[in-house]
Design a protein around this motif. Structure first.
Motif, mmCIF file in Angstrom:
data_model
loop_
_atom_site.group_PDB
_atom_site.id
_atom_site.type_symbol
_atom_site.label_atom_id
_atom_site.label_comp_id
_atom_site.label_asym_id
_atom_site.label_seq_id
_atom_site.Cartn_x
_atom_site.Cartn_y
_atom_site.Cartn_z
ATOM 1 N N LYS A 290 0.804 -1.222 0.000
ATOM 2 C CA LYS A 290 0.000 0.000 0.000
ATOM 3 C C LYS A 290 0.836 1.270 0.000
ATOM 4 C CE LYS A 290 -3.855 -2.247 2.392
ATOM 5 N NZ LYS A 290 -4.742 -2.216 3.584
ATOM 6 N N ASP A 291 2.115 1.163 0.320
ATOM 7 C CA ASP A 291 2.991 2.332 0.354
ATOM 8 C C ASP A 291 3.171 2.867 -1.068
ATOM 9 O OD1 ASP A 291 5.166 4.130 0.490
ATOM 10 O OD2 ASP A 291 5.988 3.071 2.221
ATOM 11 N N PRO A 292 2.840 4.146 -1.321
ATOM 12 C CA PRO A 292 2.900 4.680 -2.693
ATOM 13 C C PRO A 292 4.317 4.920 -3.209
ATOM 14 C CG PRO A 292 2.305 6.407 -1.160
ATOM 15 C CD PRO A 292 2.310 5.137 -0.369
ATOM 16 N N VAL A 293 5.310 4.967 -2.303
ATOM 17 C CA VAL A 293 6.668 5.302 -2.765
ATOM 18 C C VAL A 293 7.697 4.224 -2.457
ATOM 19 C CG1 VAL A 293 6.289 7.793 -2.679
ATOM 20 C CG2 VAL A 293 7.122 6.595 -0.643
ATOM 21 N N ASN A 294 7.387 3.306 -1.576
ATOM 22 C CA ASN A 294 8.344 2.266 -1.200
ATOM 23 C C ASN A 294 7.743 0.877 -1.371
ATOM 24 O OD1 ASN A 294 10.367 4.138 -0.246
ATOM 25 N ND2 ASN A 294 9.122 4.420 1.593
ATOM 26 N N VAL A 295 8.603 -0.115 -1.557
ATOM 27 C CA VAL A 295 8.174 -1.503 -1.590
ATOM 28 C C VAL A 295 9.190 -2.330 -0.798
ATOM 29 C CG1 VAL A 295 9.340 -1.892 -3.815
ATOM 30 C CG2 VAL A 295 7.576 -3.484 -3.043
ATOM 31 N N ARG A 296 8.704 -3.138 0.127
ATOM 32 C CA ARG A 296 9.605 -4.025 0.852
ATOM 33 C C ARG A 296 10.037 -5.150 -0.075
ATOM 34 N NH1 ARG A 296 7.478 -6.814 5.094
ATOM 35 N NH2 ARG A 296 5.373 -6.642 4.241
ATOM 36 N N LEU A 297 11.296 -5.562 0.051
ATOM 37 C CA LEU A 297 11.834 -6.584 -0.849
ATOM 38 C C LEU A 297 10.977 -7.843 -0.833
ATOM 39 C CD1 LEU A 297 14.148 -7.273 -2.779
ATOM 40 C CD2 LEU A 297 15.421 -8.172 -0.830
ATOM 41 N N ILE A 298 10.494 -8.261 0.339
ATOM 42 C CA ILE A 298 9.693 -9.477 0.444
ATOM 43 C C ILE A 298 8.395 -9.372 -0.358
ATOM 44 C CG2 ILE A 298 8.492 -8.734 2.532
ATOM 45 C CD1 ILE A 298 9.680 -12.313 1.656
ATOM 46 N N LYS B 277 22.046 -9.416 -11.414
ATOM 47 C CA LYS B 277 21.270 -10.638 -11.178
ATOM 48 C C LYS B 277 21.769 -11.399 -9.948
ATOM 49 C CE LYS B 277 20.045 -15.118 -13.203
ATOM 50 N NZ LYS B 277 20.834 -15.964 -12.328
ATOM 51 N N SER B 278 23.072 -11.672 -9.893
ATOM 52 C CA SER B 278 23.608 -12.470 -8.780
ATOM 53 C C SER B 278 23.362 -11.781 -7.439
ATOM 54 C CB SER B 278 25.102 -12.720 -8.976
ATOM 55 O OG SER B 278 25.332 -13.495 -10.129
ATOM 56 N N MET B 279 23.609 -10.467 -7.394
ATOM 57 C CA MET B 279 23.412 -9.722 -6.143
ATOM 58 C C MET B 279 21.934 -9.709 -5.760
ATOM 59 S SD MET B 279 26.012 -6.450 -6.318
ATOM 60 C CE MET B 279 25.200 -5.751 -7.756
ATOM 61 N N PHE B 280 21.069 -9.511 -6.751
ATOM 62 C CA PHE B 280 19.636 -9.439 -6.463
ATOM 63 C C PHE B 280 19.120 -10.775 -5.942
ATOM 64 C CE2 PHE B 280 15.117 -9.508 -7.736
ATOM 65 C CZ PHE B 280 14.688 -8.404 -7.022
ATOM 66 N N VAL B 281 19.542 -11.869 -6.569
ATOM 67 C CA VAL B 281 19.131 -13.202 -6.110
ATOM 68 C C VAL B 281 19.616 -13.433 -4.681
ATOM 69 C CG1 VAL B 281 19.497 -15.677 -6.451
ATOM 70 C CG2 VAL B 281 19.002 -14.215 -8.419
ATOM 71 N N GLU B 282 20.823 -12.947 -4.369
ATOM 72 C CA GLU B 282 21.366 -13.090 -3.021
ATOM 73 C C GLU B 282 20.547 -12.282 -2.011
ATOM 74 O OE1 GLU B 282 25.528 -12.135 -0.609
ATOM 75 O OE2 GLU B 282 25.560 -12.359 -2.801
ATOM 76 N N TRP B 283 20.180 -11.049 -2.388
ATOM 77 C CA TRP B 283 19.356 -10.216 -1.501
ATOM 78 C C TRP B 283 18.017 -10.906 -1.214
ATOM 79 C CZ3 TRP B 283 20.303 -5.578 -5.228
ATOM 80 C CH2 TRP B 283 21.569 -5.024 -4.980
ATOM 81 N N CYS B 284 17.411 -11.454 -2.275
ATOM 82 C CA CYS B 284 16.111 -12.104 -2.129
ATOM 83 C C CYS B 284 16.221 -13.357 -1.257
ATOM 84 C CB CYS B 284 15.540 -12.469 -3.493
ATOM 85 S SG CYS B 284 15.113 -11.029 -4.520
ATOM 86 N N ALA B 285 17.315 -14.105 -1.417
ATOM 87 C CA ALA B 285 17.518 -15.311 -0.602
ATOM 88 C C ALA B 285 17.583 -14.946 0.875
ATOM 89 C CB ALA B 285 18.788 -16.026 -1.048
ATOM 90 N N LYS B 286 18.263 -13.841 1.191
ATOM 91 C CA LYS B 286 18.351 -13.401 2.587
ATOM 92 C C LYS B 286 16.984 -12.975 3.111
ATOM 93 C CE LYS B 286 23.190 -11.912 2.401
ATOM 94 N NZ LYS B 286 24.131 -10.762 2.466
ATOM 95 N N ILE C 55 13.068 0.305 -3.216
ATOM 96 C CA ILE C 55 13.112 -0.961 -2.481
ATOM 97 C C ILE C 55 13.669 -0.709 -1.080
ATOM 98 C CG2 ILE C 55 14.050 -3.307 -2.448
ATOM 99 C CD1 ILE C 55 14.330 -3.114 -5.480
ATOM 100 N N ILE C 56 12.956 -1.178 -0.070
ATOM 101 C CA ILE C 56 13.392 -1.020 1.325
ATOM 102 C C ILE C 56 13.343 -2.379 2.033
ATOM 103 C CG2 ILE C 56 12.650 1.376 1.469
ATOM 104 C CD1 ILE C 56 10.173 0.400 3.009
ATOM 105 N N GLU C 57 13.912 -2.403 3.218
ATOM 106 C CA GLU C 57 13.926 -3.599 4.079
ATOM 107 C C GLU C 57 14.432 -4.830 3.334
ATOM 108 O OE1 GLU C 57 10.281 -4.221 6.240
ATOM 109 O OE2 GLU C 57 10.025 -2.089 6.626
ATOM 110 N N PRO C 58 15.665 -4.863 2.858
ATOM 111 C CA PRO C 58 16.665 -3.796 2.995
ATOM 112 C C PRO C 58 16.625 -2.825 1.811
ATOM 113 C CG PRO C 58 17.699 -5.699 2.014
ATOM 114 C CD PRO C 58 16.258 -6.093 2.276
ATOM 115 N N THR C 59 17.239 -1.646 2.025
ATOM 116 C CA THR C 59 17.458 -0.735 0.914
ATOM 117 C C THR C 59 18.593 -1.292 0.057
ATOM 118 O OG1 THR C 59 16.752 1.183 2.189
ATOM 119 C CG2 THR C 59 18.152 1.607 0.271
#
Length: 293
Positions: free
Chosen positions: A178-186, A200-209, A257-261
């Motif tokens: 619902k946040d108009p300016v941010n989205v949590r990674l999950i 790609k590799s970094m993003f997949v790693e962030w998502c895995a965490k 993207i937040i949590e994490p940025t």
């Protein structure tokens, strides 16, 4: 085969067809066609695929292009160095840049530099990060503007401040929280994503965490193309925040993207231990001053 043949060949590749190359070189089209046929005969290979409106290279043509880039880079670089001995700061600075970084950084920087050194001209190349590094390695450009990561053993660098990554999505299908300016990674779990190869590799790693495996439907380093896909609702595009200023469209919305940025860095690179022209050195000095402000 001589330097002229190589310049003709490379002009055809850059322009995409012989007609445009002939206008650029101010040479009759039949004359260039004959020259290229003689070049092929002397090399004993076919460089171009016939029957296509736009120039297509054969496998031999692709290899010849790589060699020509390196040779012309050395020739032009040597000419610049020799010219500077007598004429002082002048000549042309060749710079390659990824699209979003170039748009955000170059206009003001070049304007300032031109005010200080009006005799210096610029040649700007644009492409994805891998193409910029290829041009840098081959000596076609002296300075590259890319996104991290990069090989610090090969390239010297100036690293600019972090820039947040955002998700671009079709506005009327904005279903990530619902946040108009941010989205949590999950909240990106199970969403169709378009991700640049270099992240790609970094993003997949962030998502895995964050506890999920991302649903990547396309890997592409074409930021503009990725945005168009997002506009059509095909997927959500991972892009740097500066893209908002580059492509503003009422059909799109961008969320940080937040949590994490998560963030990226623009990096100015040049080949380690390779001599730079005096103009390029002054350009890098100005860039250091600007980036520290």
């Amino acid at each position: 085969m001589d330097i002229r043949d190589m310049r003709y060949f490379y002009a055809i590749i850059e322009e995409g067809n012989i007609s445009s190359a002939s206008k650029r070189l101010n040479i009759a089209q039949p004359a260039i066609s004959r020259q290229m046929k003689q070049l092929e005969d002397s090399l004993g290979v076919q460089l171009f695929e016939r029957g296509s409106r736009r120039i297509r290279l054969t496998e031999a043509g692709q290899l010849f292009r790589e060699r020509v880039e390196r040779i012309l880079g050395l020739v032009d670089g040597t000419m610049k160095e020799m010219t500077e001995f007598n004429s002082g700061l002048g000549g042309t600075i060749s710079i390659g840049s990824v699209t979003t970084s170039g748009v955000a950084l170059l206009p003001n920087l070049i304007s300032k530099f031109h005010g200080l050194y009006p005799s210096v001209t610029f040649r700007i190349w644009e492409g994805d990060g891998f193409r910029i590094l290829e041009l840098l390695d081959n000596g076609i450009i002296e300075v590259g503007i890319i996104r991290a990561p990069f090989d610090s053993e090969i390239y010297e660098s100036i690293i600019l401040p972090d820039e947040p990554l955002v998700i671009a999505m079709k506005r009327d299908e904005c279903y990530c929280g619902k946040d108009p300016v941010n989205v949590r990674l999950i909240e990106l779990a199970n969403q169709p994503l378009i991700v640049p190869l270099r992240w790609k590799s970094m993003f997949v790693e962030w998502c895995a965490k964050a506890g999920f495996t991302p649903k990547i439907i396309c890997i592409s380093d074409g930021i503009v193309l990725n945005i168009l896909w997002a506009k059509l609702g095909i997927g959500m595009a991972l892009v740097p925040k500066s893209t908002e200023g580059l492509i503003s469209d009422s059909a799109l919305t961008y969320k940080k993207i937040i949590e994490p940025t998560v963030s990226t860095q623009t990096v100015i690179v040049w080949v380690r231990n390779r001599k730079l022209s005096a103009s390029s050195k002054h350009f890098l000095d100005l860039l250091r001053d600007v980036s520290s402000e």
